[in-house]
Design a protein around this motif. Sequence first.
Motif, PDB file in Angstrom:
ATOM      1  N   PHE A  58      -8.088   1.366  43.002  1.00  0.00           N
ATOM      2  CA  PHE A  58      -6.920   0.667  42.345  1.00  0.00           C
ATOM      3  C   PHE A  58      -7.053  -0.631  42.822  1.00  0.00           C
ATOM      4  O   PHE A  58      -7.050  -1.829  42.141  1.00  0.00           O
ATOM      5  CB  PHE A  58      -6.372   0.937  43.448  1.00  0.00           C
ATOM      6  N   TRP A  60      -7.396  -4.173  40.726  1.00  0.00           N
ATOM      7  CA  TRP A  60      -7.387  -5.583  40.995  1.00  0.00           C
ATOM      8  C   TRP A  60      -8.567  -6.486  41.211  1.00  0.00           C
ATOM      9  O   TRP A  60      -7.712  -7.900  40.582  1.00  0.00           O
ATOM     10  CB  TRP A  60      -6.839  -5.391  42.204  1.00  0.00           C
ATOM     11  N   TYR A  75     -10.206   6.008  36.649  1.00  0.00           N
ATOM     12  CA  TYR A  75      -9.127   5.358  36.256  1.00  0.00           C
ATOM     13  C   TYR A  75      -7.369   5.947  36.804  1.00  0.00           C
ATOM     14  O   TYR A  75      -6.865   5.228  37.096  1.00  0.00           O
ATOM     15  CB  TYR A  75      -9.024   4.922  34.440  1.00  0.00           C
ATOM     16  N   LEU A 126      -5.284   3.723  39.056  1.00  0.00           N
ATOM     17  CA  LEU A 126      -3.471   4.595  38.376  1.00  0.00           C
ATOM     18  C   LEU A 126      -2.552   4.918  39.660  1.00  0.00           C
ATOM     19  O   LEU A 126      -1.448   4.838  39.327  1.00  0.00           O
ATOM     20  CB  LEU A 126      -3.666   5.019  37.336  1.00  0.00           C
ATOM     21  N   ALA A 186      -1.701   2.782  42.036  1.00  0.00           N
ATOM     22  CA  ALA A 186      -0.438   1.546  41.286  1.00  0.00           C
ATOM     23  C   ALA A 186       0.711   1.598  41.509  1.00  0.00           C
ATOM     24  O   ALA A 186       1.654   1.473  41.708  1.00  0.00           O
ATOM     25  CB  ALA A 186      -1.143   1.348  39.953  1.00  0.00           C
ATOM     26  N   LEU A 192       3.316  -6.058  40.830  1.00  0.00           N
ATOM     27  CA  LEU A 192       1.353  -6.036  40.069  1.00  0.00           C
ATOM     28  C   LEU A 192       0.950  -7.135  39.584  1.00  0.00           C
ATOM     29  O   LEU A 192      -0.132  -6.689  38.780  1.00  0.00           O
ATOM     30  CB  LEU A 192       1.041  -4.833  39.390  1.00  0.00           C
ATOM     31  N   SER A 199      -2.171  -9.379  39.664  1.00  0.00           N
ATOM     32  CA  SER A 199      -3.563  -8.548  39.259  1.00  0.00           C
ATOM     33  C   SER A 199      -3.842  -8.567  37.600  1.00  0.00           C
ATOM     34  O   SER A 199      -2.755  -7.913  36.649  1.00  0.00           O
ATOM     35  CB  SER A 199      -4.061  -7.605  40.002  1.00  0.00           C
ATOM     36  N   TRP A 235      -4.040  -4.849  36.572  1.00  0.00           N
ATOM     37  CA  TRP A 235      -2.992  -3.906  36.412  1.00  0.00           C
ATOM     38  C   TRP A 235      -1.460  -4.925  35.719  1.00  0.00           C
ATOM     39  O   TRP A 235      -1.081  -3.675  35.493  1.00  0.00           O
ATOM     40  CB  TRP A 235      -2.697  -3.539  38.411  1.00  0.00           C
ATOM     41  N   SER A 281      -2.257  -1.024  30.803  1.00  0.00           N
ATOM     42  CA  SER A 281      -1.687  -0.980  32.269  1.00  0.00           C
ATOM     43  C   SER A 281      -0.864  -0.455  33.196  1.00  0.00           C
ATOM     44  O   SER A 281      -0.153   0.351  33.553  1.00  0.00           O
ATOM     45  CB  SER A 281      -2.700  -0.894  33.044  1.00  0.00           C
ATOM     46  N   VAL A 295       1.272   2.272  34.166  1.00  0.00           N
ATOM     47  CA  VAL A 295       2.348   2.574  35.194  1.00  0.00           C
ATOM     48  C   VAL A 295       3.253   2.788  35.173  1.00  0.00           C
ATOM     49  O   VAL A 295       3.881   3.924  36.158  1.00  0.00           O
ATOM     50  CB  VAL A 295       1.785   1.332  35.748  1.00  0.00           C
TER      51      VAL A 295
END
Length: 380
Positions: free
Chosen positions: A161, A165, A242, A246, A249, A259, A262, A265, A270, A274
Amino acid sequence: MSVASVASGPAAADARGAWVRRTALILAALALVAATALFSGVRFGLVLAIGLGFGIALEGLRFGFAGPWRAMILRREPGGVLAQLLSIALVSVVAFPLLAAHPGELVGAQAPVGWAMIGGAFVFGAAMQVVLGCGSGTLVNAGSGNPVGLLALPFFCIGSFAGAWHLIWWTSLGALPVLQLEGFGGLGITLAALALSALLFLALAKPGTRRVPARYLVAAAVLAALAIGNLLVAGQPWGVVYGLGLWVAKGVTALGGDLSGSPFWSAAGSAERVRQSVLADYTSLTDIGLVAGAFGVAAWRQGGLSQKLPRYPARAWAATVVAGFLLGYSSRLAFGCNVGAFFSGISTGSLHGWVWFVAAFAGAFLGVRIRPLVGLEARA
Protein backbone atom coordinates in the motif's frame (compact mmCIF):
# COMPACT_ATOMS: atom_id res chain seq x y z
CA MET A 1 -10.68 -58.68 22.87
CA SER A 2 -7.73 -59.51 20.60
CA VAL A 3 -4.61 -57.41 20.23
CA ALA A 4 -5.46 -56.88 16.55
CA SER A 5 -8.90 -55.47 17.34
CA VAL A 6 -7.48 -53.15 20.00
CA ALA A 7 -4.83 -51.91 17.57
CA SER A 8 -7.33 -51.43 14.79
CA GLY A 9 -9.64 -49.30 16.92
CA PRO A 10 -7.51 -46.14 17.15
CA ALA A 11 -6.28 -46.64 13.57
CA ALA A 12 -9.84 -46.88 12.27
CA ALA A 13 -10.84 -43.81 14.25
CA ASP A 14 -7.91 -41.88 12.82
CA ALA A 15 -8.85 -42.97 9.30
CA ARG A 16 -12.47 -41.87 9.81
CA GLY A 17 -11.29 -38.56 11.24
CA ALA A 18 -9.01 -37.98 8.27
CA TRP A 19 -11.82 -38.84 5.85
CA VAL A 20 -14.20 -36.41 7.56
CA ARG A 21 -11.57 -33.65 7.64
CA ARG A 22 -10.63 -34.06 4.01
CA THR A 23 -14.24 -34.24 2.87
CA ALA A 24 -14.96 -31.04 4.79
CA LEU A 25 -11.99 -29.33 3.13
CA ILE A 26 -13.17 -30.28 -0.34
CA LEU A 27 -16.73 -29.17 0.37
CA ALA A 28 -15.50 -25.88 1.87
CA ALA A 29 -13.40 -25.14 -1.23
CA LEU A 30 -16.33 -25.92 -3.54
CA ALA A 31 -18.65 -23.79 -1.44
CA LEU A 32 -16.21 -20.86 -1.49
CA VAL A 33 -15.91 -21.00 -5.27
CA ALA A 34 -19.66 -21.40 -5.73
CA ALA A 35 -20.46 -18.49 -3.40
CA THR A 36 -18.01 -16.24 -5.25
CA ALA A 37 -19.51 -17.24 -8.60
CA LEU A 38 -23.02 -16.60 -7.26
CA PHE A 39 -22.36 -13.16 -5.77
CA SER A 40 -19.68 -11.82 -8.12
CA GLY A 41 -20.05 -13.83 -11.33
CA VAL A 42 -18.86 -17.08 -12.84
CA ARG A 43 -15.60 -15.58 -14.08
CA PHE A 44 -14.65 -14.44 -10.58
CA GLY A 45 -15.48 -17.87 -9.22
CA LEU A 46 -13.19 -19.45 -11.80
CA VAL A 47 -10.36 -17.06 -10.89
CA LEU A 48 -10.72 -18.03 -7.24
CA ALA A 49 -10.59 -21.70 -8.26
CA ILE A 50 -7.38 -20.99 -10.19
CA GLY A 51 -5.97 -19.26 -7.12
CA LEU A 52 -6.80 -22.32 -5.03
CA GLY A 53 -4.97 -24.38 -7.64
CA PHE A 54 -1.88 -22.19 -7.28
CA GLY A 55 -1.91 -22.60 -3.50
CA ILE A 56 -2.46 -26.35 -3.68
CA ALA A 57 0.30 -26.81 -6.27
CA LEU A 58 2.89 -24.65 -4.52
CA GLU A 59 2.31 -26.11 -1.06
CA GLY A 60 1.45 -29.63 -2.18
CA LEU A 61 4.53 -30.00 -4.39
CA ARG A 62 6.80 -28.02 -2.02
CA PHE A 63 7.71 -25.66 -4.84
CA GLY A 64 8.36 -21.93 -4.85
CA PHE A 65 10.73 -19.21 -5.94
CA ALA A 66 12.81 -18.15 -2.92
CA GLY A 67 13.95 -21.66 -1.95
CA PRO A 68 15.32 -22.65 -5.39
CA TRP A 69 17.19 -19.35 -5.67
CA ARG A 70 18.72 -20.00 -2.26
CA ALA A 71 19.68 -23.54 -3.32
CA MET A 72 21.43 -22.19 -6.41
CA ILE A 73 23.30 -19.48 -4.51
CA LEU A 74 24.42 -21.55 -1.51
CA ARG A 75 24.71 -25.07 -2.93
CA ARG A 76 24.81 -24.50 -6.70
CA GLU A 77 21.76 -26.72 -7.17
CA PRO A 78 19.89 -25.42 -10.24
CA GLY A 79 16.91 -27.80 -10.37
CA GLY A 80 14.34 -25.41 -8.94
CA VAL A 81 15.46 -22.43 -11.03
CA LEU A 82 15.47 -24.57 -14.17
CA ALA A 83 11.90 -25.63 -13.40
CA GLN A 84 10.91 -21.97 -13.06
CA LEU A 85 12.43 -21.18 -16.45
CA LEU A 86 10.66 -24.19 -17.97
CA SER A 87 7.31 -23.08 -16.59
CA ILE A 88 7.83 -19.57 -17.97
CA ALA A 89 8.68 -21.05 -21.37
CA LEU A 90 5.52 -23.17 -21.38
CA VAL A 91 3.39 -20.12 -20.61
CA SER A 92 5.19 -18.05 -23.24
CA VAL A 93 4.44 -20.53 -26.01
CA VAL A 94 0.72 -20.04 -25.39
CA ALA A 95 0.61 -16.45 -24.12
CA PHE A 96 2.42 -14.76 -27.01
CA PRO A 97 0.00 -16.01 -29.71
CA LEU A 98 -3.00 -15.30 -27.45
CA LEU A 99 -1.91 -11.72 -26.81
CA ALA A 100 -1.30 -11.18 -30.52
CA ALA A 101 -4.71 -12.60 -31.46
CA HIS A 102 -6.71 -10.77 -28.76
CA PRO A 103 -5.07 -7.36 -28.22
CA GLY A 104 -8.22 -5.75 -26.86
CA GLU A 105 -9.23 -8.57 -24.54
CA LEU A 106 -5.96 -9.85 -23.07
CA VAL A 107 -3.09 -7.79 -21.64
CA GLY A 108 0.44 -8.68 -20.65
CA ALA A 109 2.41 -7.68 -17.57
CA GLN A 110 4.00 -4.61 -19.15
CA ALA A 111 6.00 -2.15 -17.08
CA PRO A 112 8.82 0.34 -17.70
CA VAL A 113 12.43 -0.18 -16.71
CA GLY A 114 13.65 2.59 -14.42
CA TRP A 115 15.88 3.36 -11.46
CA ALA A 116 13.15 2.69 -8.92
CA MET A 117 12.21 -0.55 -10.65
CA ILE A 118 15.79 -1.85 -10.59
CA GLY A 119 16.37 -0.80 -6.99
CA GLY A 120 13.03 -2.23 -5.92
CA ALA A 121 13.82 -5.58 -7.51
CA PHE A 122 17.21 -5.71 -5.77
CA VAL A 123 15.69 -4.95 -2.36
CA PHE A 124 12.93 -7.47 -2.96
CA GLY A 125 15.45 -10.18 -3.82
CA ALA A 126 17.28 -9.54 -0.55
CA ALA A 127 14.13 -9.33 1.60
CA MET A 128 12.61 -12.51 0.21
CA GLN A 129 15.70 -14.47 1.23
CA VAL A 130 15.49 -13.06 4.75
CA VAL A 131 11.99 -14.51 5.27
CA LEU A 132 12.36 -17.29 2.67
CA GLY A 133 9.24 -16.22 0.83
CA CYS A 134 8.48 -14.10 -2.21
CA GLY A 135 4.97 -12.72 -2.87
CA SER A 136 3.31 -16.05 -3.55
CA GLY A 137 5.63 -17.76 -1.07
CA THR A 138 4.65 -15.47 1.79
CA LEU A 139 0.97 -16.13 1.09
CA VAL A 140 1.54 -19.88 0.92
CA ASN A 141 3.69 -19.88 4.06
CA ALA A 142 1.04 -17.93 5.95
CA GLY A 143 -1.71 -20.23 4.73
CA SER A 144 0.18 -23.34 5.82
CA GLY A 145 0.71 -21.92 9.32
CA ASN A 146 4.36 -20.91 9.07
CA PRO A 147 4.97 -18.36 11.88
CA VAL A 148 7.42 -16.27 9.87
CA GLY A 149 4.99 -16.09 6.95
CA LEU A 150 2.10 -15.20 9.26
CA LEU A 151 4.09 -12.30 10.74
CA ALA A 152 5.52 -11.08 7.44
CA LEU A 153 2.23 -11.09 5.49
CA PRO A 154 0.41 -8.12 7.12
CA PHE A 155 3.53 -5.97 6.84
CA PHE A 156 3.89 -7.08 3.21
CA CYS A 157 0.37 -5.75 2.65
CA ILE A 158 1.14 -2.45 4.39
CA GLY A 159 4.35 -2.10 2.40
CA SER A 160 2.52 -2.71 -0.87
CA PHE A 161 0.00 0.00 0.00
CA ALA A 162 2.75 2.46 0.96
CA GLY A 163 4.84 1.66 -2.11
CA ALA A 164 1.86 2.32 -4.35
CA TRP A 165 1.22 5.61 -2.52
CA HIS A 166 4.75 6.80 -3.36
CA LEU A 167 5.06 5.07 -6.76
CA ILE A 168 4.60 8.13 -8.95
CA TRP A 169 7.35 10.01 -7.12
CA TRP A 170 9.74 7.10 -7.50
CA THR A 171 9.04 6.62 -11.20
CA SER A 172 9.67 10.35 -11.78
CA LEU A 173 13.33 9.69 -11.02
CA GLY A 174 13.64 8.29 -14.52
CA ALA A 175 12.30 5.38 -16.54
CA LEU A 176 12.35 4.12 -20.10
CA PRO A 177 9.17 3.63 -22.10
CA VAL A 178 7.55 0.20 -21.82
CA LEU A 179 9.54 -2.19 -24.00
CA GLN A 180 7.58 -5.19 -25.19
CA LEU A 181 8.45 -8.32 -27.18
CA GLU A 182 5.54 -9.32 -29.37
CA GLY A 183 4.48 -11.92 -31.92
CA PHE A 184 6.39 -14.97 -33.02
CA GLY A 185 9.63 -13.00 -33.28
CA GLY A 186 9.28 -11.91 -29.67
CA LEU A 187 8.45 -15.47 -28.66
CA GLY A 188 11.58 -16.74 -30.37
CA ILE A 189 13.76 -14.20 -28.56
CA THR A 190 12.13 -15.06 -25.22
CA LEU A 191 12.59 -18.81 -25.64
CA ALA A 192 16.19 -18.33 -26.75
CA ALA A 193 16.90 -16.12 -23.72
CA LEU A 194 15.30 -18.68 -21.40
CA ALA A 195 17.40 -21.45 -22.95
CA LEU A 196 20.59 -19.40 -22.57
CA SER A 197 19.68 -18.67 -18.95
CA ALA A 198 19.17 -22.38 -18.31
CA LEU A 199 22.55 -23.17 -19.89
CA LEU A 200 24.20 -20.55 -17.68
CA PHE A 201 22.73 -22.05 -14.51
CA LEU A 202 23.75 -25.53 -15.67
CA ALA A 203 27.30 -24.33 -16.30
CA LEU A 204 27.45 -22.84 -12.79
CA ALA A 205 25.90 -25.90 -11.15
CA LYS A 206 27.79 -28.20 -8.83
CA PRO A 207 28.59 -31.50 -10.58
CA GLY A 208 25.95 -34.11 -9.90
CA THR A 209 23.17 -31.59 -9.23
CA ARG A 210 22.03 -30.82 -12.77
CA ARG A 211 19.02 -33.13 -12.71
CA VAL A 212 15.61 -31.49 -12.17
CA PRO A 213 13.53 -33.42 -9.59
CA ALA A 214 10.36 -34.96 -10.97
CA ARG A 215 8.09 -33.03 -8.60
CA TYR A 216 9.62 -29.78 -9.87
CA LEU A 217 8.78 -30.77 -13.43
CA VAL A 218 5.22 -31.54 -12.39
CA ALA A 219 5.01 -28.21 -10.56
CA ALA A 220 6.34 -26.36 -13.61
CA ALA A 221 3.65 -27.89 -15.83
CA VAL A 222 0.83 -27.33 -13.33
CA LEU A 223 1.79 -23.70 -12.66
CA ALA A 224 2.03 -23.05 -16.41
CA ALA A 225 -1.45 -24.48 -16.99
CA LEU A 226 -2.90 -22.42 -14.15
CA ALA A 227 -1.14 -19.25 -15.34
CA ILE A 228 -2.53 -19.73 -18.84
CA GLY A 229 -5.97 -20.30 -17.33
CA ASN A 230 -5.60 -17.08 -15.34
CA LEU A 231 -4.73 -15.15 -18.50
CA LEU A 232 -7.71 -16.56 -20.38
CA VAL A 233 -10.28 -16.13 -17.62
CA ALA A 234 -9.13 -12.85 -16.04
CA GLY A 235 -7.74 -11.33 -19.22
CA GLN A 236 -4.50 -10.51 -17.39
CA PRO A 237 -1.44 -12.47 -16.19
CA TRP A 238 -1.05 -13.97 -12.74
CA GLY A 239 -0.14 -11.30 -10.19
CA VAL A 240 0.12 -10.94 -6.42
CA VAL A 241 1.27 -7.54 -5.16
CA TYR A 242 -1.61 -5.28 -6.21
CA GLY A 243 -4.20 -7.26 -4.29
CA LEU A 244 -2.25 -7.05 -1.03
CA GLY A 245 -1.99 -3.28 -1.17
CA LEU A 246 -5.64 -3.04 -2.18
CA TRP A 247 -6.71 -4.80 1.03
CA VAL A 248 -4.96 -2.14 3.11
CA ALA A 249 -6.43 0.64 0.95
CA LYS A 250 -9.90 -0.77 1.62
CA GLY A 251 -9.14 -0.91 5.33
CA VAL A 252 -7.90 2.69 5.38
CA THR A 253 -11.05 3.84 3.61
CA ALA A 254 -13.28 1.83 5.95
CA LEU A 255 -11.63 3.58 8.90
CA GLY A 256 -12.35 6.98 7.39
CA GLY A 257 -8.99 7.57 5.75
CA ASP A 258 -8.63 9.76 2.66
CA LEU A 259 -6.76 8.36 -0.33
CA SER A 260 -7.05 11.46 -2.49
CA GLY A 261 -3.50 12.48 -1.64
CA SER A 262 -2.10 9.50 -3.53
CA PRO A 263 -1.99 9.73 -7.34
CA PHE A 264 -1.98 5.93 -7.47
CA TRP A 265 -4.89 5.18 -5.16
CA SER A 266 -6.98 8.12 -6.34
CA ALA A 267 -6.62 7.12 -10.01
CA ALA A 268 -9.90 6.05 -11.58
CA GLY A 269 -9.11 2.35 -11.83
CA SER A 270 -7.74 1.95 -8.32
CA ALA A 271 -10.44 4.14 -6.77
CA GLU A 272 -13.10 1.96 -8.36
CA ARG A 273 -11.48 -1.21 -7.04
CA VAL A 274 -11.29 0.28 -3.55
CA ARG A 275 -15.04 0.90 -3.68
CA GLN A 276 -15.89 -2.53 -5.09
CA SER A 277 -16.04 -5.84 -3.23
CA VAL A 278 -12.73 -7.61 -2.78
CA LEU A 279 -14.37 -10.53 -4.57
CA ALA A 280 -14.53 -8.41 -7.73
CA ASP A 281 -10.75 -8.00 -7.98
CA TYR A 282 -8.93 -10.72 -9.87
CA THR A 283 -5.59 -10.34 -8.08
CA SER A 284 -7.26 -10.39 -4.67
CA LEU A 285 -9.08 -13.58 -5.60
CA THR A 286 -5.91 -15.40 -6.63
CA ASP A 287 -4.21 -14.16 -3.44
CA ILE A 288 -7.10 -15.47 -1.33
CA GLY A 289 -6.93 -18.71 -3.26
CA LEU A 290 -3.20 -19.04 -2.60
CA VAL A 291 -3.72 -18.74 1.15
CA ALA A 292 -6.77 -21.00 1.21
CA GLY A 293 -5.17 -23.61 -1.05
CA ALA A 294 -2.04 -23.79 1.08
CA PHE A 295 -4.18 -24.00 4.22
CA GLY A 296 -6.14 -26.85 2.66
CA VAL A 297 -3.02 -28.84 1.83
CA ALA A 298 -1.55 -28.29 5.29
CA ALA A 299 -4.82 -29.32 6.95
CA TRP A 300 -5.12 -32.31 4.59
CA ARG A 301 -1.78 -33.60 5.80
CA GLN A 302 -1.82 -35.13 9.24
CA GLY A 303 -0.65 -32.46 11.66
CA GLY A 304 0.14 -30.04 8.83
CA LEU A 305 -0.87 -26.96 10.81
CA SER A 306 0.84 -27.90 14.07
CA GLN A 307 4.04 -25.94 13.43
CA LYS A 308 5.91 -25.00 16.59
CA LEU A 309 6.99 -21.42 17.15
CA PRO A 310 10.68 -21.30 16.14
CA ARG A 311 13.14 -20.31 18.85
CA TYR A 312 14.35 -17.23 17.08
CA PRO A 313 15.83 -14.27 18.99
CA ALA A 314 13.94 -10.98 19.15
CA ARG A 315 16.06 -9.49 16.37
CA ALA A 316 14.87 -12.24 14.03
CA TRP A 317 11.23 -11.33 14.55
CA ALA A 318 12.07 -7.64 14.14
CA ALA A 319 13.88 -8.47 10.90
CA THR A 320 10.81 -10.40 9.72
CA VAL A 321 8.65 -7.31 10.24
CA VAL A 322 11.10 -5.06 8.39
CA ALA A 323 11.63 -7.57 5.58
CA GLY A 324 7.88 -8.07 5.23
CA PHE A 325 7.34 -4.34 4.83
CA LEU A 326 10.22 -4.07 2.36
CA LEU A 327 8.83 -6.97 0.33
CA GLY A 328 5.61 -5.06 -0.20
CA TYR A 329 7.16 -1.63 -0.72
CA SER A 330 9.95 -2.73 -3.07
CA SER A 331 7.74 -5.02 -5.15
CA ARG A 332 5.37 -2.15 -5.81
CA LEU A 333 8.26 0.01 -7.05
CA ALA A 334 9.52 -2.94 -9.14
CA PHE A 335 6.08 -3.49 -10.71
CA GLY A 336 5.72 -6.94 -9.26
CA CYS A 337 7.33 -9.80 -7.40
CA ASN A 338 8.62 -13.15 -8.66
CA VAL A 339 5.13 -13.78 -10.01
CA GLY A 340 3.98 -10.46 -11.49
CA ALA A 341 7.37 -9.26 -12.75
CA PHE A 342 9.58 -12.31 -13.28
CA PHE A 343 7.14 -15.10 -14.16
CA SER A 344 4.33 -13.12 -15.82
CA GLY A 345 6.53 -10.31 -17.12
CA ILE A 346 8.86 -12.57 -19.09
CA SER A 347 6.13 -14.97 -20.23
CA THR A 348 4.10 -12.10 -21.73
CA GLY A 349 7.03 -10.33 -23.36
CA SER A 350 7.85 -7.43 -21.03
CA LEU A 351 11.57 -6.66 -20.97
CA HIS A 352 11.24 -5.35 -17.44
CA GLY A 353 10.80 -8.98 -16.36
CA TRP A 354 14.35 -9.78 -17.46
CA VAL A 355 15.82 -6.72 -15.76
CA TRP A 356 13.85 -7.61 -12.63
CA PHE A 357 15.26 -11.14 -12.70
CA VAL A 358 18.89 -9.97 -12.83
CA ALA A 359 18.42 -7.28 -10.15
CA ALA A 360 16.44 -9.51 -7.79
CA PHE A 361 18.87 -12.41 -8.13
CA ALA A 362 21.71 -10.04 -7.27
CA GLY A 363 19.76 -8.92 -4.21
CA ALA A 364 19.20 -12.53 -3.21
CA PHE A 365 22.98 -12.95 -2.73
CA LEU A 366 22.77 -10.23 -0.10
CA GLY A 367 19.66 -11.69 1.48
CA VAL A 368 21.12 -15.14 2.08
CA ARG A 369 23.94 -13.48 4.03
CA ILE A 370 21.65 -11.23 6.04
CA ARG A 371 19.41 -14.10 7.15
CA PRO A 372 21.90 -15.79 9.56
CA LEU A 373 23.06 -12.41 10.86
CA VAL A 374 19.56 -11.65 12.18
CA GLY A 375 19.18 -15.11 13.75
CA LEU A 376 16.73 -16.67 11.28
CA GLU A 377 18.84 -19.75 10.69
CA ALA A 378 17.98 -21.16 14.12
CA ARG A 379 15.83 -24.26 14.30
CA ALA A 380 12.90 -24.97 16.61
